[in-house]
Design an enzyme around this catalytic site. Structure first.
Site, PDB file in Angstrom:
ATOM      1  N   GLY A   1       0.811  -1.213   0.000  1.00 53.40           N
ATOM      2  CA  GLY A   1       0.000   0.000   0.000  1.00 53.40           C
ATOM      3  C   GLY A   1       0.848   1.269   0.000  1.00 53.40           C
ATOM      4  O   GLY A   1       0.553   2.234  -0.711  1.00 53.40           O
TER       5      GLY A   1
ATOM      6  N   CYS B   1       1.407   2.078  12.645  1.00 54.67           N
ATOM      7  CA  CYS B   1       2.539   2.843  12.122  1.00 54.67           C
ATOM      8  C   CYS B   1       2.970   3.934  13.082  1.00 54.67           C
ATOM      9  O   CYS B   1       4.082   4.416  13.035  1.00 54.67           O
ATOM     10  CB  CYS B   1       2.188   3.468  10.783  1.00 54.67           C
ATOM     11  SG  CYS B   1       1.200   2.389   9.786  1.00 54.67           S
TER      12      CYS B   1
ATOM     13  N   SER C   1      -3.397  -3.326  -0.753  1.00 49.65           N
ATOM     14  CA  SER C   1      -2.332  -4.051  -0.068  1.00 49.65           C
ATOM     15  C   SER C   1      -2.875  -5.410   0.361  1.00 49.65           C
ATOM     16  O   SER C   1      -3.887  -5.490   1.059  1.00 49.65           O
ATOM     17  CB  SER C   1      -1.871  -3.265   1.153  1.00 49.65           C
ATOM     18  OG  SER C   1      -0.934  -4.029   1.873  1.00 49.65           O
TER      19      SER C   1
END
Ligand SMILES: *Cc1c(COP(=O)(O)O)cnc(C)c1O
Length: 395
Positions: free
Chosen positions: A70, A324, A199
């Site tokens: 992604g 993340c 993704s």
């Protein structure tokens, strides 16, 4: 037995995808670029995977580019549209304040190189207003990039409306559909999308592999130079096992989409109902326009990180926002974008379910979270102030 409720971070690979990969690794070891029979066998499998993915998002196989995931797809789409725009004197980009960092950091880099970026408000419900988007379009707008569904709060954006506006105003439109794939019926024609990112590991495929859809005749700027793979737009020997696994995973997710969505939605609603019984708790993001498995709540007076650790000790895998950004002490940019104050955004919990979770797991999550929140609040000086009326409750 642990309970996995972090499917927005990554998903468990499906049996069908894993088996397809094993067969591929054992039997299709040739390089698809080789002219001999072993290479050609691999090239056929590559073509079949490309066709299957194209069919599942409503495009042709020539519009599918395989990438490492992604993040790479987002980077390549945005940089391509920006370079194309720049060559025509267009240096304005429209996006939203709550995109994934793969989008936000890419547009920020372009800002440093002289692009101007408009960050659209996503309001309290986490949804972009198409009229505001249209009003932001200028003569020099090179690209609109708005995600299909948000990875933290699960809100689904009015992508068809945005696509219609961009197509009418002749502005390129990219959407990060990483969280949408497998949950929402993606059709690049219906949505009039120019670039779209996928993704595999978000829909029970392997990680390290993704797709960039680029509409025919739309330019693709090459980020990785080398061989002529992916029609010379992305060099490097194809990761065939991962590509085959991704195609199998997407086929399965699309076949089962309706049933899985009904199951996950019912589990999600049960979980939301249970968690909202905890006092001073609020749901983040719109209730109706929401991904089937997404639950994201804020509890007043606690730290999300401590909550996560204690839940982990009880065998529950959850998240405070996006994987993340964990490890950073800043509150989620997504929660700030929907107007949550800092101290509230810090007390967030994201639980992302899928069809394989059970009602009894949901009930365990509800009782564990209720107990842990209560325990943390009893230890919290902030909560003490709130209870004594020294500070005012915000939620
Ligand atoms: C996970 C995710 C990405 C990044 O995908 P990778 O394959 O991990 O690089 C991008 N956008 C969204 C919305 C995501 O959830």
């Amino acid at each position: 037995m642990r309970i996995y409720a972090d499917n927005a971070a990554t998903t468990k690979i499906s049996k069908r995808a894993a088996e397809a990969m094993t067969v591929c690794m054992e039997d299709l070891f040739g390089n698809p670029s080789s002219l001999h029979a072993d290479g050609q066998k691999a090239a056929e499998a590559l073509k079949a995977a490309r066709e299957s993915i194209a069919a599942n998002i409503g495009c042709t196989e020539k519009e599918i580019y395989f990438t490492s995931g992604g993040s790479e797809s987002d980077n390549q789409a945005i940089i391509s549209a920006a370079m194309y725009g720049k060559a025509r004197g267009k240096r304005h980009i429209i996006t939203t304040a709550f995109e994934h960092h793969a989008v936000l950091h890419t547009v920020r880099k372009l800002e440093k190189e002289g692009f101007e970026v408009t960050y659209l408000d996503v309001h309290g419900n986490g949804i972009v207003n198409p009229a505001e988007l249209e009003a932001a379009i200028r003569e020099d707008t090179a690209l609109v990039t708005v995600m299909y569904a948000n990875n933290e709060i699960g809100t689904i954006q009015p992508i068809d409306k945005i696509g219609e506006i961009c197509s009418r105003r002749k502005v390129l439109f990219h959407t990060d559909a990483v969280q949408a794939a497998g949950h929402i019926d993606i059709d690049v024609e219906r949505s009039k999308v120019d670039y779209l990112s996928l993704s595999a590991h978000k829909f029970h495929g392997p990680r390290g592999i993704g797709v960039l859809y680029a509409r025919k005749r739309n330019q693709l700027f090459t980020l990785i130079e080398g061989g002529a793979q992916e029609r010379s737009r992305r060099a490097g020997t194809e990761n065939l096992p991962a590509i085959v696994g991704m195609a199998a995973a997407l086929e399965e997710a699309c076949e089962k989409m309706r049933d899985n969505s009904i199951k996950a939605t019912s589990l999600r609603n049960r979980l939301i109902d249970g968690l909202l019984k905890i006092p001073h708790t609020v749901l983040n993001g719109d209730t109706a326009h929401r991904l089937p498995g997404n639950v994201n709540v804020c509890f007043e007076g606690i730290e999300g990180e401590s909550l996560l650790l204690l839940l982990d000790m009880k065998g529950i895998s959850a998240s405070s926002g996006s994987a993340c950004t964990s490890g950073s002490l800043d509150p989620s940019h997504v929660l700030l974008a929907i107007g949550r104050p800092h101290e509230i955004a810090h007390g967030s919990l994201r639980l992302t379910l899928d069809e394989s979770n059970t009602e009894s797991e949901i009930d365990t999550i509800i009782s564990s979270v209720t107990e842990v929140v209560d325990r943390l609040r009893k230890m919290s000086p902030v909560w003490d102030d709130l209870e004594k009326g020294i500070k005012k409750h915000v939620i």
